[in-house]
Motif scaffolding. Sequence first.
Motif, PDB file in Angstrom:
ATOM      1  N   ARG A 123     -40.514  -9.983-111.895  1.00  0.00           N
ATOM      2  CA  ARG A 123     -39.260 -10.232-111.191  1.00  0.00           C
ATOM      3  C   ARG A 123     -39.224 -11.652-110.625  1.00  0.00           C
ATOM      4  NH1 ARG A 123     -36.366  -8.837-106.065  1.00  0.00           N
ATOM      5  NH2 ARG A 123     -38.354  -8.498-105.017  1.00  0.00           N
ATOM      6  N   HIS A 181     -34.528 -10.034-113.884  1.00  0.00           N
ATOM      7  CA  HIS A 181     -34.753 -10.188-112.447  1.00  0.00           C
ATOM      8  C   HIS A 181     -33.727  -9.402-111.642  1.00  0.00           C
ATOM      9  CE1 HIS A 181     -35.401 -12.125-108.547  1.00  0.00           C
ATOM     10  NE2 HIS A 181     -34.094 -12.319-108.502  1.00  0.00           N
ATOM     11  N   LEU A 187     -34.267  -5.551-112.088  1.00  0.00           N
ATOM     12  CA  LEU A 187     -35.445  -5.078-111.357  1.00  0.00           C
ATOM     13  C   LEU A 187     -35.185  -5.068-109.850  1.00  0.00           C
ATOM     14  CD1 LEU A 187     -38.461  -6.772-113.200  1.00  0.00           C
ATOM     15  CD2 LEU A 187     -37.982  -4.321-113.029  1.00  0.00           C
ATOM     16  N   GLY A 188     -34.561  -6.133-109.343  1.00  0.00           N
ATOM     17  CA  GLY A 188     -34.268  -6.182-107.915  1.00  0.00           C
ATOM     18  C   GLY A 188     -33.354  -5.061-107.484  1.00  0.00           C
TER      19      GLY A 188
END
Length: 249
Positions: free
Chosen positions: A87, A144, A147-148
């Motif tokens: 990430r 990213h 995933l966040g």
Amino acid sequence: MQAVLRRLQLGSGVVLLVYLFLHLLNHALGIWSLELAGRGLVVALWIWRSTPGTITLYGAAALHFALALRTIYARRHWALPLAEWVRLWAGLSLPLLLIRHAVTTRLASSLYGFEPDYERVVTLLLTSGTQGLQLALLAPGWIHGCLGLWFRLRHFPWALRIKPLLVACVVLLPLLSAAGFIRMMRTIEARNTVLAAVDPKLVAHQLTLNAWRHDLVSFYLFLIAGTFVAGQLRNGIERRRLRKSSLSM
């Protein structure tokens, strides 16, 4: 304060994820036709070039990056799980895409009147040999953001139930985007035995735009490296202070 910062990070991240989603979806429309992707681009430009869209997008990017620098500076250790490393790597690559986008389209349009459409943009990428870089920069930012968002949603039972569907969407959209982009490149190459000349407005000011891009990327990397070094120095000072206090007790 921490709760407020987390909300700001989530909100700015969602804005950037929506931007990437529309960008990838727009490329995916190229699977059907270059013209359909062009109509999608008109809508995207209308959204992000409006005053509210500009403030929202670049404000969210600046806020998200500032919070990322704060996290890098404040981190006490770097023993992270693999998912966090992925990430982090993917997130730090996203501004590279935004810098290229801001310089190649927005800055070129504002300063020199270059109005992008897919045929012009793809031709520019083909003639400069950077079409692979364009595809490579989109995927990490998407990973990213997803995933966040998942790290926030995984605590909800409904999110766990639809996890396979979410994973399928995360994987399929970049693949469809790449397929659409490749299809647009093939269409443009088939229409023209020799690629059309790049817009003369861009050619005339290419060195200036390249300098802008180089300076912004260098400044971005300098901020990351400087923040990391400052954080490590702060950690070292704190450790020495703790050792001295423990010895004096």
